[in-house]
Scaffold this motif. Structure first.
Motif, mmCIF file in Angstrom:
data_model
loop_
_atom_site.group_PDB
_atom_site.id
_atom_site.type_symbol
_atom_site.label_atom_id
_atom_site.label_comp_id
_atom_site.label_asym_id
_atom_site.label_seq_id
_atom_site.Cartn_x
_atom_site.Cartn_y
_atom_site.Cartn_z
ATOM 1 N N ILE A 294 32.871 34.551 37.070
ATOM 2 C CA ILE A 294 33.276 33.145 36.985
ATOM 3 C C ILE A 294 32.802 32.583 35.647
ATOM 4 O O ILE A 294 31.605 32.563 35.357
ATOM 5 C CB ILE A 294 32.691 32.332 38.157
ATOM 6 N N ARG A 295 33.765 32.165 34.844
ATOM 7 C CA ARG A 295 33.480 31.579 33.534
ATOM 8 C C ARG A 295 34.084 30.184 33.471
ATOM 9 O O ARG A 295 34.774 29.749 34.392
ATOM 10 C CB ARG A 295 34.029 32.471 32.427
ATOM 11 N N LYS A 296 33.814 29.489 32.401
ATOM 12 C CA LYS A 296 34.305 28.121 32.283
ATOM 13 C C LYS A 296 35.829 28.103 32.301
ATOM 14 O O LYS A 296 36.503 28.630 31.413
ATOM 15 C CB LYS A 296 33.802 27.489 30.985
ATOM 16 N N GLY A 297 36.373 27.546 33.379
ATOM 17 C CA GLY A 297 37.807 27.381 33.473
ATOM 18 C C GLY A 297 38.582 28.630 33.841
ATOM 19 O O GLY A 297 39.814 28.599 33.869
ATOM 20 N N LEU A 300 37.600 36.106 36.299
ATOM 21 C CA LEU A 300 38.086 37.447 35.994
ATOM 22 C C LEU A 300 37.925 38.319 37.235
ATOM 23 O O LEU A 300 36.825 38.441 37.782
ATOM 24 C CB LEU A 300 37.310 38.051 34.830
ATOM 25 N N LEU A 301 39.020 38.928 37.658
ATOM 26 C CA LEU A 301 39.012 39.754 38.859
ATOM 27 C C LEU A 301 39.377 41.189 38.491
ATOM 28 O O LEU A 301 40.447 41.444 37.919
ATOM 29 C CB LEU A 301 40.024 39.222 39.882
ATOM 30 N N ASP A 302 38.503 42.131 38.809
ATOM 31 C CA ASP A 302 38.799 43.551 38.659
ATOM 32 C C ASP A 302 39.412 44.039 39.967
ATOM 33 O O ASP A 302 38.809 43.887 41.036
ATOM 34 C CB ASP A 302 37.527 44.337 38.340
ATOM 35 N N THR A 314 43.203 37.553 35.160
ATOM 36 C CA THR A 314 42.492 36.345 34.760
ATOM 37 C C THR A 314 43.171 35.150 35.413
ATOM 38 O O THR A 314 44.361 34.903 35.191
ATOM 39 C CB THR A 314 42.491 36.180 33.229
ATOM 40 N N VAL A 315 42.420 34.422 36.228
ATOM 41 C CA VAL A 315 42.961 33.262 36.940
ATOM 42 C C VAL A 315 42.322 32.024 36.326
ATOM 43 O O VAL A 315 41.085 31.908 36.256
ATOM 44 C CB VAL A 315 42.654 33.334 38.448
ATOM 45 N N ALA A 325 41.038 29.520 44.942
ATOM 46 C CA ALA A 325 40.840 30.691 45.789
ATOM 47 C C ALA A 325 40.054 31.765 45.043
ATOM 48 O O ALA A 325 39.188 32.445 45.625
ATOM 49 C CB ALA A 325 42.193 31.245 46.241
ATOM 50 N N ALA A 326 40.326 31.926 43.754
ATOM 51 C CA ALA A 326 39.612 32.929 42.964
ATOM 52 C C ALA A 326 38.133 32.586 42.855
ATOM 53 O O ALA A 326 37.268 33.469 42.885
ATOM 54 C CB ALA A 326 40.240 33.049 41.578
ATOM 55 N N ARG A 327 37.807 31.319 42.731
ATOM 56 C CA ARG A 327 36.396 30.910 42.646
ATOM 57 C C ARG A 327 35.659 31.185 43.954
ATOM 58 O O ARG A 327 34.445 31.417 43.952
ATOM 59 C CB ARG A 327 36.290 29.425 42.295
ATOM 60 N N ASP A 328 36.402 31.155 45.060
ATOM 61 C CA ASP A 328 35.792 31.416 46.364
ATOM 62 C C ASP A 328 35.852 32.893 46.749
ATOM 63 O O ASP A 328 35.253 33.295 47.754
ATOM 64 C CB ASP A 328 36.502 30.597 47.454
ATOM 65 N N ALA A 329 36.586 33.690 45.990
ATOM 66 C CA ALA A 329 36.776 35.096 46.347
ATOM 67 C C ALA A 329 35.478 35.875 46.183
ATOM 68 O O ALA A 329 34.604 35.520 45.382
ATOM 69 C CB ALA A 329 37.871 35.718 45.492
ATOM 70 N N ASP A 330 35.381 36.950 46.937
ATOM 71 C CA ASP A 330 34.170 37.763 46.911
ATOM 72 C C ASP A 330 34.531 39.217 46.655
ATOM 73 O O ASP A 330 35.686 39.645 46.853
ATOM 74 C CB ASP A 330 33.420 37.624 48.242
#
Length: 339
Positions: A294-297, A300-302, A314-315, A325-330
């Motif tokens: 999680i970066r500013k704005g 990044l999801l592998d 990159t979302v 949803a990406a910020r909440d993803a695990d």
């Protein structure tokens, strides 16, 4: 997945198990437990398979319950959750065989994933482990349909036909020939149209290698990979460069922390797994295979993708709800999330 439990329903199997373990540890001398835990750590971290049970007596088994059972439960429950997500709506195993199940962590994990009673057989070569598993179940009044059966886990293993075979944290203890024989026996047992096999190992490079071997044997036996891979093609990770593993958060009681010498209220259990089915699973488009960055704005999801390759997505905020949803993803989640 299961419907949410009512707040007025009985305690979940997870809560019941935690309470039972706390009661077990209340009477366990700390010094004896610490010595047993040290020996078990040495056994589990060793590189040489053993053809004899690691759990020899009640002191060993009680230490195991403190040292490993909560973590095994959470890892297996995570793998079963992925299987449940990939299975057709309404699917649940009508029966289970837990190979090398010891005190029954995987049985509790199945009970926490799918409601209702089902015939279960726990196979293990350590009678003290089976006895404690039976004692925990009896004390809680749960797992009433479970049989605790002593059996040598190896080339001579036979498993009765069942819907679900679980093999968790067992393959490391076996010789290569016995590992292959156990996976093949699991595949033969889950022979019906509802059959499924779930294998879980430590989230280490060698644990991943055992999972990859088991995965291929299950594919060769006609199974579909339901999770974590969104495909049944070869693993896209180049051997020796990385390994596929995930993480489960484990709550630790004060007694658990004392026995294990830790201070945090939790720990993260790293594990590798494969869930394979006789039926065609409802696969995800991709699965997150590293902790999201999680970066500013942006996030990044592998990803391991349905086409059989690895990719990065990159979302950004411009993606609106998908960004949230990406910020909440695990780590370990499917992507994109279900609508």
């Amino acid at each position: 997945m299961n419907a949410p439990r009512s707040p007025f329903s009985p305690a979940s199997p997870a809560d019941t198990l935690r309470t039972a373990l706390a009661g077990l540890l209340d009477g366990l001398p700390r010094a004896a437990a610490a010595r047993a835990v040290d020996r078990l750590i040495a056994s589990y971290r060793g590189s040489t398979p053993t053809d004899a049970p690691i759990l020899r007596d009640r002191a060993d088994v009680a230490a195991y319950a403190a040292y490993r059972m909560p973590a095994t439960f959470e890892a297996v429950r995570s793998a079963l959750g992925a299987l449940a997500d990939a299975a057709p709506e309404g699917w649940a195993p009508g029966s289970q065989v837990d190979v090398g199940g010891g005190t029954g962590a995987a049985v509790w994990a199945v009970a926490d994933t799918w409601e209702g009673e089902r015939p279960v057989t726990v196979l293990d070569w350590a009678e003290p482990a089976l006895a404690l598993g039976r004692e925990l179940a009896d004390a809680c009044g749960q797992l009433k349909a479970t049989q605790w059966q002593r059996s040598r886990i190896g080339a001579a293993l036979t498993i009765e036909s069942t819907d679900l075979v679980t093999v968790s944290y067992v393959l490391k203890e076996l010789t290569p020939d016995d590992r292959r024989a156990v996976v093949d026996a699991a595949a033969r047992a889950a022979d019906g149209e509802n059959g499924a096999v779930v294998v879980v190992e430590p989230g280490t490079p060698d644990g991943y290698e055992r999972i990859i071997e088991a995965r291929q044997r299950l594919i060769d036996a006609g199974f579909h990979v339901a999770a974590p891979c969104p495909h049944s093609a070869a693993c896209p990770i180049e051997p020796g460069t990385d390994w596929c593993h995930f993480s489960a958060r484990v709550s630790r009681s004060s007694l658990h922390r004392q026995v294990k010498g830790g201070s945090l209220a939790y720990e993260d259990e790293k594990f590798s797994y494969v869930a394979a089915t006789r039926f065609a699973p409802e696969r995800a488009q991709a699965r997150i295979v590293r902790r999201p960055q999680i970066r500013k704005g942006q996030v990044l999801l592998d990803l391991c993708e349905a086409e059989g390759g690895l990719g990065r997505e990159t979302v950004t905020k411009r993606h609106g709800p998908l960004y949230r949803a990406a910020r909440d993803a695990d780590w370990g989640d499917v992507w994109p999330p279900a609508p």
